[in-house]
Design a protein around this motif. Structure first.
Motif, short mmCIF file in Angstrom:
data_model
loop_
_atom_site.label_atom_id
_atom_site.label_comp_id
_atom_site.label_asym_id
_atom_site.label_seq_id
_atom_site.Cartn_x
_atom_site.Cartn_y
_atom_site.Cartn_z
N ILE A 144 6.72 -25.45 1.35
CA ILE A 144 5.39 -25.77 1.87
C ILE A 144 4.95 -24.67 2.84
N VAL A 145 3.72 -24.19 2.65
CA VAL A 145 3.13 -23.18 3.54
C VAL A 145 1.85 -23.79 4.13
N ASP A 146 1.73 -23.86 5.45
CA ASP A 146 0.52 -24.39 6.08
C ASP A 146 -0.68 -23.53 5.72
N SER A 147 -1.84 -24.17 5.65
CA SER A 147 -3.05 -23.44 5.26
C SER A 147 -3.48 -22.41 6.29
N ASP A 148 -3.04 -22.58 7.54
CA ASP A 148 -3.42 -21.60 8.58
C ASP A 148 -2.28 -20.63 8.91
N TYR A 149 -1.23 -20.64 8.10
CA TYR A 149 -0.08 -19.77 8.34
C TYR A 149 -0.45 -18.32 8.03
N ARG A 150 -0.04 -17.41 8.88
CA ARG A 150 -0.29 -15.99 8.67
C ARG A 150 1.04 -15.25 8.77
N ALA A 151 1.44 -14.62 7.70
CA ALA A 151 2.67 -13.84 7.69
C ALA A 151 2.49 -12.68 6.71
N ARG A 152 3.28 -11.64 6.88
CA ARG A 152 3.09 -10.43 6.10
C ARG A 152 3.27 -10.66 4.60
N PHE A 153 4.21 -11.54 4.21
CA PHE A 153 4.45 -11.73 2.78
C PHE A 153 3.23 -12.31 2.07
N LEU A 154 2.33 -12.98 2.83
CA LEU A 154 1.15 -13.57 2.20
C LEU A 154 0.14 -12.51 1.77
N ASN A 155 0.33 -11.27 2.21
CA ASN A 155 -0.53 -10.18 1.74
C ASN A 155 -0.38 -9.96 0.23
N ASN A 156 0.76 -10.42 -0.32
CA ASN A 156 0.98 -10.30 -1.76
C ASN A 156 0.05 -11.22 -2.56
N TYR A 157 -0.56 -12.18 -1.87
CA TYR A 157 -1.42 -13.15 -2.55
C TYR A 157 -2.81 -13.14 -1.93
N LYS A 158 -3.28 -11.96 -1.56
CA LYS A 158 -4.56 -11.81 -0.88
C LYS A 158 -5.58 -11.22 -1.84
N LYS A 160 -9.47 -9.56 -1.84
CA LYS A 160 -10.54 -9.03 -1.01
C LYS A 160 -11.89 -9.51 -1.54
N THR A 161 -12.70 -10.01 -0.62
CA THR A 161 -14.07 -10.42 -0.94
C THR A 161 -15.00 -9.62 -0.05
N ARG A 162 -16.28 -9.91 -0.13
CA ARG A 162 -17.23 -9.16 0.67
C ARG A 162 -16.97 -9.39 2.16
N GLY A 163 -16.53 -8.36 2.85
CA GLY A 163 -16.39 -8.44 4.31
C GLY A 163 -15.08 -8.99 4.80
N ASN A 164 -14.27 -9.63 3.94
CA ASN A 164 -12.99 -10.16 4.41
C ASN A 164 -12.04 -10.32 3.24
N ALA A 165 -10.89 -10.92 3.52
CA ALA A 165 -9.90 -11.17 2.47
C ALA A 165 -9.44 -12.62 2.57
N ILE A 166 -9.10 -13.22 1.43
CA ILE A 166 -8.69 -14.62 1.39
C ILE A 166 -7.26 -14.69 0.89
N GLN A 167 -6.40 -15.36 1.68
CA GLN A 167 -5.01 -15.57 1.27
C GLN A 167 -4.89 -16.82 0.42
N ALA A 168 -3.85 -16.86 -0.40
CA ALA A 168 -3.70 -17.96 -1.36
C ALA A 168 -3.44 -19.30 -0.69
N ASN A 169 -3.00 -19.30 0.57
CA ASN A 169 -2.78 -20.57 1.26
C ASN A 169 -4.03 -21.08 1.97
N THR A 192 -11.87 -15.45 -10.62
CA THR A 192 -10.72 -15.22 -11.50
C THR A 192 -9.56 -14.61 -10.72
N CYS A 193 -9.87 -13.68 -9.81
CA CYS A 193 -8.83 -13.06 -8.99
C CYS A 193 -8.16 -14.09 -8.09
N LEU A 194 -8.97 -15.00 -7.53
CA LEU A 194 -8.42 -16.04 -6.65
C LEU A 194 -7.51 -16.98 -7.45
N GLU A 195 -7.93 -17.34 -8.64
CA GLU A 195 -7.11 -18.21 -9.47
C GLU A 195 -5.79 -17.52 -9.83
N SER A 196 -5.86 -16.22 -10.12
CA SER A 196 -4.65 -15.46 -10.44
C SER A 196 -3.71 -15.39 -9.25
#
Length: 614
Positions: A144-158, A160-169, A192-196
């Motif tokens: 389980i990963v909290d929705s507000d968790y921030r860690a370096r490994f989550l960059n693998n599931y990021k 990029k959108t306009r102006g920011n980036a969204i992590q998979a959690n 599609t990128c977010l689903e992937s």
């Protein structure tokens, strides 16, 4: 003996006979006819119990569960009693054990949170197949990963959108597989990128709590044999606080119901205030209606006096009468204050003064608002603190308060995190997570802060004679000892030790007299409406935001919410239904029509007392 009393006595005798208890036992003898009617209701008939605030529903669920479990004969199937917090689950379990014995809550029954039940029986045994997770060394447990968790490994599931980036959690899969909690419009390519990214997140064995619900639902849909087995394993499910059920949880209950499970839902849809989690009480109401649940009501409020009950009933325009069973202890239980820009910051002290005048215990009272922006304005001292030494003093004083409250704990962690963050990490870190460093789990950070505050008891400036110069030396020595234990590498000790000195021009000043007790509300808890949901207090001050820019925090939004913002009225309803004896509502200055409307609810206008306690 009238007809109602006769019926009540018959049901009480039936209950006590099954539990092998005496009818004269106070906790059982005081049960109302409504409560006894539900406790004696046939378990095999689906039921929705609409419970008004303070109706004792948690106690009733506990006794109902004990009533059924006491004579349960099945060895391989049982009752699941589900709620949303560990504290509520613990309270229900305590009641079951009290009336049906220690073994009543053991196999084959289950008493606990809905998350733990789903994870134990669906997510961990079968969820890896839906997620596509192959496991590691034979272990296929999903993490389980909290929705507000921030860690370096989550960059693998990021993505990029306009102006920011969204992590998979930061978003989740709904029951239908579509993505939820995306606050901005996303074009088809990025969708599609977010689903992937989410699918890779799942395949690597990670899920958010809401992803877990999606996976559990898919297990039931994809494998009818598992659905059938789970329905046989738990032929009856009782859900406490049913107004907090998410859409996916409702779909899970629907599948189980189709497979033969009987469900009892207990709660108050008017207390649903978790829209940000995708919870919609209208969907719960539709589920109850379409499934043909038998309806029952609990209309006795044992928490509040009649005046407070009347305000709550008027606010929500309840279609039935609620009886306030608490005796009135204050001449004026429901008060309306109007504050100005000049008097706003003194509201906590003015409430403290009123509480003292009425003889109420300030430790059992609280001040609430919809959002933290309003609370920050009531905490001007803490908001201005930027000196690490002052922050640690504030944190230690609050943490080691003789009558430490939840607010003291939260304030202590916040200030310790901010102080340590300023020294070790140049102030980086999110203020809503106690300035947790980016690559650290917020829970681990809070535990670490709690440990250093617990071990700093000797630094509490218990005497006014302790000045800043002396105190800063002690703090410096303590921080030097713990610096090597920082959970994430920060600045070297040599870089920061020079900053740990007495505040400017305060070297000989008393720490206590300069910073006070660190609490502008002088011991009265200040918190959000969400934090007090489910609690009971002696007195409560509900503070309206100064204007309508606050989402759901202004009194006009409580009285006249937009069509899609009915939750705003429910915020006020939850807050106003917490106190036993005293309810005070503080608003900015009112027009004549606004004043007339609030008085019509049952609030009595009064001048605010002095900011000094009598």
């Amino acid at each position: 003996m009238n007809r109602c009393n006769k019926k009540r006595l018959q049901l009480l005798c039936k209950l006590c006979s099954r539990l092998a208890r005496d009818v004269s036992e106070p906790e059982l003898h005081r049960l109302s006819l409504e409560q006894l009617q539900y406790i004696n209701h046939r378990l095999q008939i689906p039921c929705y119990v609409e419970a008004c605030p303070g109706s004792g529903k948690t106690e009733v669920i506990g006794i109902k569960a004990a009533y059924e479990m006491a004579t349960w004969e099945e060895g391989f199937c049982g009752i699941a009693v589900l709620t949303f917090t560990r504290s509520a689950a613990s309270e229900i379990e305590k009641r079951v054990v009290q009336y049906a014995g220690q073994r009543a809550t053991e196999h084959p029954h289950f008493v606990g949170t809905i998350d733990s039940w789903l994870h134990n029986y669906l997510l961990q045994p079968f969820g890896h197949d839906i997620a596509g997770y192959r496991g590691e060394s034979g272990d296929k447990s999903l993490r389980i990963v909290d929705s507000d968790y921030r860690a370096r490994f989550l960059n693998n599931y990021k993505v990029k959108t306009r102006g920011n980036a969204i992590q998979a959690n930061e978003y989740y899969k709904r029951h239908d597989g579509k993505l939820g909690k995306l606050t901005k419009s996303i074009d088809g390519f990025r969708q599609t990128c977010l689903e992937s990214a989410k699918n890779r997140f799942l395949r690597d064995g990670f899920v958010t709590y809401q992803d877990a619900e999606y996976i559990c639902y898919q297990v039931l849909k994809r494998y009818p044999s598992i659905l059938k087995l789970l329905s046989r394993r738990f032929p009856c499910i009782i859900v406490d606080e049913c107004q907090d059920l998410s859409d996916t949880q409702l779909y899970i209950l629907y599948e189980l119901r189709k497979a033969g499970t009987t469900e009892h839902l207990v709660g108050d849809l008017r207390q649903s205030i978790y829209e940000f989690r995708g919870v919609n009480p209208k969907h719960v109401a539709r589920f109850v209606e379409k499934q043909g649940f038998l309806r029952k009501t609990l209309t006795n409020n044992y928490r509040s006096n009649q005046a407070i009950v009347n305000v709550c009933s008027s606010l929500m325009a309840l279609p039935y009468r609620v009886k306030g069973c608490r005796p009135r202890e204050c001449d004026t239980p429901c008060i309306l204050w109007q504050y100005t820009e000049q008097t706003f910051e003194s509201l906590p002290m003015r409430f403290k003064s009123l509480v003292a005048k009425l003889g109420l215990d300030s430790q059992k009272c609280c001040i609430v608002a919809r959002g933290r922006s309003v609370l920050k304005q009531l905490h001007p001292q803490r908001a201005r603190l930027t000196n690490p030494v002052k922050l640690f003093a504030h944190a230690i004083i609050r943490w080691h308060s003789p009558n430490r409250s939840t607010a003291d704990i939260q304030d202590g962690l916040h200030c310790a995190g901010k102080g340590l963050g300023l020294l070790a990490y140049s102030g980086h870190g999110h203020h809503q997570r106690q300035y947790c460093p980016e690559d650290l789990d917020p829970k681990a950070w809070r535990i670490y802060l709690g440990d250093i505050l617990c071990n700093a008891g000797d630094l509490h400036p218990s005497s006014p004679d302790v000045n800043w110069s002396e105190w800063a030396k002690g703090l410096k020595g303590y921080l030097e000892e713990i610096w090597s234990s920082l959970p994430i590498q920060g600045k070297e000790w040599d870089e920061v030790q020079g900053r740990i000195r007495s505040p400017h021009n305060l070297s000989k000043a008393s720490v206590l007299e300069t910073i006070g007790d660190g609490s502008p509300n002088s011991g009265i808890r200040v918190t959000t409406i969400h934090d007090v949901k489910g609690e009971t207090v002696d007195g409560l001050l509900l503070v309206s935001a100064k204007n309508r820019l606050s989402r759901g925090g202004h009194f006009e939004q409580w009285l006249h919410p937009e069509d899609d913002q009915e939750e705003h009225r429910r915020f006020a309803y939850v807050a106003c239904s917490r106190p036993k004896h005293l309810l005070v509502v503080a608003t900015p200055e009112l027009t004549e029509s606004q004043l007339e409307e609030l008085v019509g609810l049952g609030l009595e206008p009064q001048e605010m007392p002095s900011a000094e306690p009598p």
